[in-house]
Design a protein around this motif. Structure first.
Motif, short mmCIF file in Angstrom:
data_model
loop_
_atom_site.label_atom_id
_atom_site.label_comp_id
_atom_site.label_asym_id
_atom_site.label_seq_id
_atom_site.Cartn_x
_atom_site.Cartn_y
_atom_site.Cartn_z
N ALA A 86 -50.22 -29.96 -12.28
CA ALA A 86 -49.31 -29.88 -13.42
C ALA A 86 -49.72 -28.69 -14.26
CB ALA A 86 -49.37 -31.17 -14.24
N GLN A 87 -48.76 -27.84 -14.55
CA GLN A 87 -49.05 -26.61 -15.31
C GLN A 87 -48.33 -26.65 -16.65
OE1 GLN A 87 -49.04 -22.63 -13.33
NE2 GLN A 87 -47.45 -22.13 -14.81
N TRP A 88 -49.11 -26.46 -17.70
CA TRP A 88 -48.56 -26.37 -19.05
C TRP A 88 -48.54 -24.90 -19.45
CZ3 TRP A 88 -46.46 -28.35 -23.45
CH2 TRP A 88 -46.71 -27.65 -24.64
N SER A 89 -47.41 -24.42 -19.93
CA SER A 89 -47.29 -23.03 -20.37
C SER A 89 -46.63 -22.98 -21.72
CB SER A 89 -46.47 -22.21 -19.37
OG SER A 89 -47.09 -22.17 -18.11
N LEU A 90 -47.14 -22.11 -22.58
CA LEU A 90 -46.49 -21.88 -23.86
C LEU A 90 -45.29 -20.97 -23.68
CD1 LEU A 90 -49.58 -21.43 -26.21
CD2 LEU A 90 -48.18 -23.44 -25.87
N ALA A 91 -44.48 -20.88 -24.73
CA ALA A 91 -43.21 -20.17 -24.62
C ALA A 91 -43.31 -18.67 -24.84
CB ALA A 91 -42.21 -20.77 -25.61
N PRO A 101 -37.19 -23.64 -23.45
CA PRO A 101 -38.33 -23.17 -22.66
C PRO A 101 -38.98 -24.32 -21.90
CG PRO A 101 -38.96 -23.37 -24.96
CD PRO A 101 -37.47 -23.61 -24.91
N ILE A 102 -39.42 -24.03 -20.69
CA ILE A 102 -40.17 -25.02 -19.91
C ILE A 102 -41.58 -25.15 -20.49
CG2 ILE A 102 -41.20 -25.49 -17.66
CD1 ILE A 102 -38.21 -25.90 -17.70
N THR A 103 -42.03 -26.38 -20.64
CA THR A 103 -43.42 -26.61 -21.05
C THR A 103 -44.26 -27.11 -19.88
OG1 THR A 103 -42.82 -28.82 -21.84
CG2 THR A 103 -42.88 -27.04 -23.47
N TRP A 104 -43.79 -28.11 -19.16
CA TRP A 104 -44.53 -28.67 -18.04
C TRP A 104 -43.82 -28.34 -16.72
CZ3 TRP A 104 -49.32 -30.38 -18.06
CH2 TRP A 104 -49.87 -30.90 -19.24
N GLN A 105 -44.58 -27.85 -15.76
CA GLN A 105 -44.11 -27.71 -14.38
C GLN A 105 -45.06 -28.50 -13.50
OE1 GLN A 105 -43.56 -23.72 -12.86
NE2 GLN A 105 -43.66 -24.39 -10.73
N ILE A 106 -44.54 -29.47 -12.79
CA ILE A 106 -45.34 -30.37 -11.96
C ILE A 106 -44.97 -30.14 -10.50
CG2 ILE A 106 -45.86 -32.79 -11.46
CD1 ILE A 106 -45.11 -33.35 -14.43
N SER A 107 -45.98 -29.97 -9.65
CA SER A 107 -45.73 -29.60 -8.26
C SER A 107 -46.58 -30.43 -7.31
CB SER A 107 -46.02 -28.11 -8.04
OG SER A 107 -45.32 -27.30 -8.97
N ALA A 108 -46.18 -30.43 -6.03
CA ALA A 108 -46.95 -31.12 -4.99
C ALA A 108 -46.75 -30.41 -3.67
CB ALA A 108 -46.52 -32.59 -4.88
#
Length: 272
Positions: A86-91, A101-108
């Motif tokens: 899970a990646q958290w990114s600021l705007a 803006p995307i805050t959380w991107q969750i991947s598998a």
């Protein structure tokens, strides 16, 4: 924009702890309590995921080291088996969804030997942290996070169990809450959503590609979205169902800060 539940106690977004707490509902309109990172990060820490922080700083000439400004750009949380993250990114470098803006991107991914994600899911600010956390808990418990265990009907059953209404025109693909404010739909995936399904790469501009789930809240017709979430076509339906069940839950949530766009729609009770 968020509005304090109790206006006599002004409070900034970064420190809601001093604000009186209230139980509020419905959850899908309650926002993220001004804590889009912390609430989810606490869940990940509890699951034993490792966090790595990438920071960027600003240093002016002749500035003392203690005065240097450090900006947190990205925090990456990785599961113990390294199959999910899970990646958290600021705007400051935004990727937008529904003009938010995307805050959380969750991947598998299916196996650690592959450097690419099998799928990704995206969440903007004000998606209730409880729903993102429940999605992550279900993902963490999934033995094979890239393999679906159920069909799309499970997602609609999850929201219907909490009183959401199936779309008249698309009863097998869409539903909305009884106030027609929040929606979930299986259909075209927005651009830039990462998915390893090869059909995504070969789909022509005038063709429909693999369908993925989208969810959003629109406080008023034509108004800006309060929040949005997007799931790539390869996200297992049972994981989306966990998110949908939590999002549509009738259980109240604890909040100190409310979104201005929906505060008049929320029921509140002091948390004693």
């Amino acid at each position: 924009m968020e509005a304090p539940l109790y206006p006599d106690f002004p409070l900034g977004r970064s420190a809601p702890g001093g604000q009186p707490a209230f139980w509020v509902g419905p959850r899908h309109l309650a926002g993220d309590d001004g804590r889009p990172y912390d609430a989810v990060a606490d869940t990940l820490a509890g699951l034993g995921w490792t966090s790595l922080t990438i920071v960027r700083g600003r240093h002016e000439p002749d500035e003392a080291p203690e005065d240097r400004q450090v900006l947190r750009s990205t925090v990456l949380h990785i599961s113990p088996d390294a199959l999910r993250w899970a990646q958290w990114s600021l705007a400051d470098e935004p990727f937008h969804l529904g003009e938010l803006p995307i805050t959380w991107q969750i991947s598998a991914r299916a196996e650690t030997s592959s450097p690419l994600a099998q799928w990704s899911a995206y969440f903007t600010p004000d998606v209730p942290g409880e729903a993102v956390s429940d999605f992550l808990v279900a993902l963490d418990a999934h033995d094979q996070p890239a393999v679906p265990l159920a069909g799309p009907e499970l997602v609609l059953d999850a929201v219907a169990a909490h009183g959401w209404l199936r779309d008249i025109d698309q009863p097998q693909a869409a539903a909305t809450d009884p106030t027609f404010t929040s929606h979930i739909s299986l259909g075209d995936v927005p651009p830039l959503i990462q998915d390893a399904d090869p059909r995504v790469l070969v789909t022509e501009a005038d063709e429909a590609g693999p369908a993925g789930w989208q969810a959003w809240a629109e406080p008023a017709l034509g108004a800006p979205c309060l929040w949005a979430a997007s799931f790539a076509a390869s996200v297992p339906h049972d994981l989306v169902a966990s998110f949908a069940a939590s999002l549509s839950s009738t259980a109240p949530v604890l909040r100190r800060v409310l979104p201005e766009a929906t505060q008049e729609r929320l029921l509140r009770a002091p948390a004693i």
